[in-house]
Enzyme design. Structure first.
Site, PDB file in Angstrom:
ATOM      1  N   HIS A 253       0.843  -1.206   0.000  1.00  0.00           N
ATOM      2  CA  HIS A 253       0.000   0.000   0.000  1.00  0.00           C
ATOM      3  C   HIS A 253       0.878   1.257   0.000  1.00  0.00           C
ATOM      4  O   HIS A 253       0.691   2.163  -0.822  1.00  0.00           O
ATOM      5  CB  HIS A 253      -0.916  -0.035   1.230  1.00  0.00           C
ATOM      6  N   GLU A 254       1.837   1.304   0.891  1.00  0.00           N
ATOM      7  CA  GLU A 254       2.685   2.493   0.978  1.00  0.00           C
ATOM      8  C   GLU A 254       3.566   2.629  -0.261  1.00  0.00           C
ATOM      9  O   GLU A 254       3.828   3.735  -0.730  1.00  0.00           O
ATOM     10  CB  GLU A 254       3.535   2.454   2.256  1.00  0.00           C
ATOM     11  N   HIS A 257       1.661   4.253  -2.949  1.00  0.00           N
ATOM     12  CA  HIS A 257       1.640   5.706  -2.729  1.00  0.00           C
ATOM     13  C   HIS A 257       2.920   6.353  -3.237  1.00  0.00           C
ATOM     14  O   HIS A 257       2.888   7.295  -4.019  1.00  0.00           O
ATOM     15  CB  HIS A 257       1.526   6.018  -1.234  1.00  0.00           C
ATOM     16  N   HIS A 336      -6.635   8.051  -1.409  1.00  0.00           N
ATOM     17  CA  HIS A 336      -7.270   6.743  -1.207  1.00  0.00           C
ATOM     18  C   HIS A 336      -8.588   6.702  -1.963  1.00  0.00           C
ATOM     19  O   HIS A 336      -9.184   7.739  -2.233  1.00  0.00           O
ATOM     20  CB  HIS A 336      -7.536   6.517   0.289  1.00  0.00           C
TER      21      HIS A 336
HETATM   22 ZN   LIG Z   1      -2.585   5.091   2.222  1.00  0.00          ZN
END
Ligand SMILES: [Zn+2]
Ligand SMILES: *[C@@H]1O[C@H](CO)[C@@H](O)[C@H](O)[C@H]1NC(C)=O
Ligand SMILES: *[C@@H]1O[C@H](CO)[C@@H](O)[C@H](O)[C@H]1NC(C)=O
Ligand SMILES: *[C@@H]1O[C@H](CO)[C@@H](O)[C@H](O)[C@H]1NC(C)=O
Ligand SMILES: *[C@@H]1O[C@H](CO)[C@@H](O)[C@H](O)[C@H]1NC(C)=O
Ligand SMILES: *[C@@H]1O[C@H](CO)[C@@H](O)[C@H](O)[C@H]1NC(C)=O
Ligand SMILES: *[C@@H]1O[C@H](CO)[C@@H](O)[C@H](O)[C@H]1NC(C)=O
Length: 646
Positions: A253-254, A257, A336
């Site tokens: 997830h990171e 990003h 998100h």
């Molecule tokens: Zn996030």
């Protein structure tokens, strides 16, 4: 901040109670970072031609025009990192390695030739810059700052060998510089450099549900992020209840990003015809973020729109992917997805139980639309949530109508993936809509041990790896015959007989056809079982965690499942209590304790058990699974990543 009361109650009642969700503070941290770009002309976007003209850019570098290849993400542990125990380091590195290899199997880039060299921030080392276009050293640094020491990336000191050199030109006309720092050697074979720093930072302390956070700090001339730092919070790393799978999901997830799924970068995304690989033309989309008629921000980029249309089965030609409207900055934007519409996506704001999180096609479409990556869509995982529901799905005006995805207050039912019994709940990101979330304890139908917690005898429940949650009001006739039994989620065995076709088995019953979307009666019982439509025996990449471990192993013996439309129709024999149960039994006392503690603790033990099991017995799994075509027909995953060290 609507969360505060929940959190406080949780802390008051159970000081050790772990959050079952995990919050992401990426937007908060990325905003505070000054991203360093190559000195020549900041971001190239400033010089881009107008949209659609697409003139050929000068051939500057043959290698950067090459065919995109899997991104090489190099992990670097800064020297100032605190010492970790062997166990902590091992779990950190196996999780980071797995996440990195997953991401590089998904994303390809035009690789950085030779070595990756990061840039120095001229504003950091330079006191003034010559500005006279008729002099030789125009735009070059005239004087060094006395206190210049190093470059940093979100708190981590960048080693000099990762950096370009720098020099000052003491005289405006004298071309010979004084070298301030020599050119570094760079990091070979690297397209993205990830500094992984483990520390108990203030941000970690402030929010106990944070495992990690990250930001990117360097970009190339096209705006593609080149380096970033991921802070791994120190305290959670010591805690066994945070599973390997949870760490892997968090790191992925990171990474998404820092690689581009960031509101700070939306405006830099551009359309690149990566498919015509001889020449790479890029042009900016212009505005990709805009509000819909409800005032919600959506991401309107071409691949994302197509992915949304396909997902929701809608021809709406302006169907962007909605961004989260909670926890937003002053600009109203979030990095998100809106939880109501894209629940379960890896890029939703709350990271929940890892087995319920999907690396979905819409997230991958967004990464494709950055213009920096070529995405392997065949590795996307079906999102399931909202599939085929039309363009209004998840809107505030429709979510209060009970549907197969949303529910109304305080009912008992099934989580939409049907692995878990569920309770109709909301959370701050759902804007008052309710969904079935897994019960706080013993909600997993696929865990045999949950059967002993009682309360399921009269409804004929059977738990086990092939059991799924069904909404039913089944009861034994001799049980309180007069009272009306309200429907709730119950666990029954199932086996696939085709795509979206299956049979179910209740205690002491034969296998019965359970026509999707209809309800069935079972002889020997009163009441009905409702057979869910488009959930079971439809997605080949959906499996409970224990089975997924097996699916991973199955991949190694190369089976030809390519898409979720590939369900095998034959050989749908039931698979009896699958082997992972034996490993669960080993740690049974712990599991019961953990169930009392929390659902997450239970997950951690189970996953640990599953991991141990996998490490110890892959051969057995293969033999067993190879004899069971129906198993792979339903559980074979596209997420069968290869594991390191196995
Ligand atoms: Zn996030
Ligand atoms: C720029 O440099 C030229 C040549 O050295 C000099 O003649 C001129 O005065 C300079 N201009 C300014 C604005 O300093
Ligand atoms: C995409 O992923 C699939 C499945 O892992 C793999 O077989 C295929 O070779 C990949 N395609 C590319 C272009 O990397
Ligand atoms: C998509 O919608 C059309 C018409 O609205 C319908 O005929 C079709 O069956 C749907 N497809 C799927 C996969 O749901
Ligand atoms: C949902 O509920 C609203 C009223 O609450 C109603 O107007 C609408 O028709 C319902 N939609 C569906 C699809 O049932
Ligand atoms: C089960 O639910 C159905 C439909 O709601 C109802 O007609 C039936 O009486 C219920 N059966 C029992 C045993 O409660
Ligand atoms: C599960 O939770 C319920 C209340 O939510 C509680 O009564 C029950 O004892 C719990 N069961 C276990 C095994 O922890």
């Amino acid at each position: 901040m609507h969360f505060a009361p929940f959190v406080c109650i949780g802390i008051l009642l159970l000081p050790w109670f772990p959050c079952t969700w995990e919050k992401c503070i990426f937007d908060q941290v990325q905003r505070s970072i000054k991203v360093v770009s190559p000195p020549s002309g900041q971001y190239a976007s400033a010089h881009w031609p107008l949209p659609r003209q697409r003139p050929k850019r000068a051939e500057k570098n043959a290698e950067s025009m090459a065919v995109p290849q899997p991104i090489r993400i190099k992990v670097w542990i800064p020297s100032e990192s605190p010492a970790l125990s062997d166990w902590e380091r091992e779990r950190l590195m196996t999780a980071v390695d797995e996440a990195v290899s997953e991401v590089s199997s998904l994303l390809s880039v035009r690789r950085v030739p030779d070595s990756l060299l990061l840039n120095r921030d001229i504003n950091k080392y330079c006191k003034f810059i010559w500005r006279n276009s008729s002099t030789v050293n125009n735009m070059k640094c005239g004087r060094a700052k006395e206190n210049y020491r190093f470059e940093s990336c979100f708190g981590v000191n960048i080693p000099d060998e990762h950096l370009n050199g720098c020099a000052v030109y003491p005289h405006p006309e004298h071309p010979v510089p004084t070298v301030l720092r020599p050119e570094g050697t760079g990091v070979p074979d690297t397209d993205f450099l990830l500094y992984v720093f483990t520390h108990s930072t203030d941000k970690c302390k402030a929010e106990s549900s944070i495992l990690a956070y990250a930001a990117h700090c360097q970009a190339d001339s096209e705006g593609r992020p080149l380096a970033g730092t991921m802070v791994i919070c120190r305290e959670p790393l010591r805690m066994e209840r945070y599973t390997h799978e949870r760490y892997v999901q968090t790191v992925i997830h990171e990474l998404f990003h820092v690689l581009g799924f960031s509101k700070e970068l939306f405006s830099r995304w551009k359309d690149c015809s990566l498919s015509s690989q001889a020449v790479v033309d890029c042009w900016p989309y212009g505005q990709v973020i805009s509000t819909d008629e409800m005032g919600q921000f959506r991401l309107y980029s071409p691949t994302v729109i197509r992915a949304m249309q396909k997902h929701l089965n809608s021809t709406h030609d302006d169907l962007g992917a909605p961004l989260e409207n909670k926890d937003v900055g002053s600009d109203g934007l979030s990095s998100h997805w809106e939880a109501r519409v894209l629940q379960g996506s890896i890029m939703a704001a709350l990271l929940v139980e890892p087995s319920l999180i999907r690396i979905d096609p819409i997230t991958l479409a967004a990464l494709q639309d950055t213009g920096w990556y070529s995405v392997n869509f065949s590795r996307a995982q079906s999102l399931v949530w909202g599939e085929g529901e039309g363009s209004q799905f998840g809107s505030l005006s429709t979510c209060h109508n009970s549907s197969t995805f949303f529910c109304t207050d305080s009912a008992l039912g099934c989580h939409y993936l049907h692995f878990h019994k569920g309770e109709c709940l909301t959370d701050p990101y759902l804007d008052g809509c309710h969904v079935f979330k897994p019960l706080a304890n013993t909600s997993e139908c696929w865990i045999k041990e949950n059967e002993r917690s009682g309360m399921n005898e009269e409804s004929g429940e059977i738990y086990g790896s092939d059991s799924r949650c069904f909404i039913s009001n089944l009861t034994r006739p001799n049980h309180s015959p007069s009272s009306h039994v309200s429907a709730a989620g119950h666990c029954y065995r199932h086996r696939c007989t085709g795509r979206n076709k299956y049979q179910i088995q209740v205690k002491d019953s034969d296998w019965l056809d359970c026509p999707a979307g209809k309800s069935v009666e079972v002889s020997g019982y009163q009441g009905f079982i409702f057979c869910p439509d488009n959930r079971l025996c439809k997605y080949s990449d959906l499996a409970p965690p224990t089975s997924r471990q097996k699916a991973d192993n199955l991949l190694n013996i190369s089976i030809s499942i390519k898409s979720d439309h590939d369900v095998k129709e034959k050989d749908a024999s039931p698979h009896h209590n699958l082997v992972p149960l034996s490993s669960v039994t080993v740690s049974k006392p712990e599991i019961i304790v953990a169930a009392v503690l929390s659902i997450m603790g239970a997950f951690s033990l189970l996953s640990a058990a599953a991991l141990i099991y996998r490490k110890c017995s892959s051969a057995r799994v293969r033999v067993h699974a190879a004899n069971e075509p129906p198993y792979r027909s339903q559980f074979q995953g596209t997420d069968g990543k290869t594991k390191h060290g196995q």
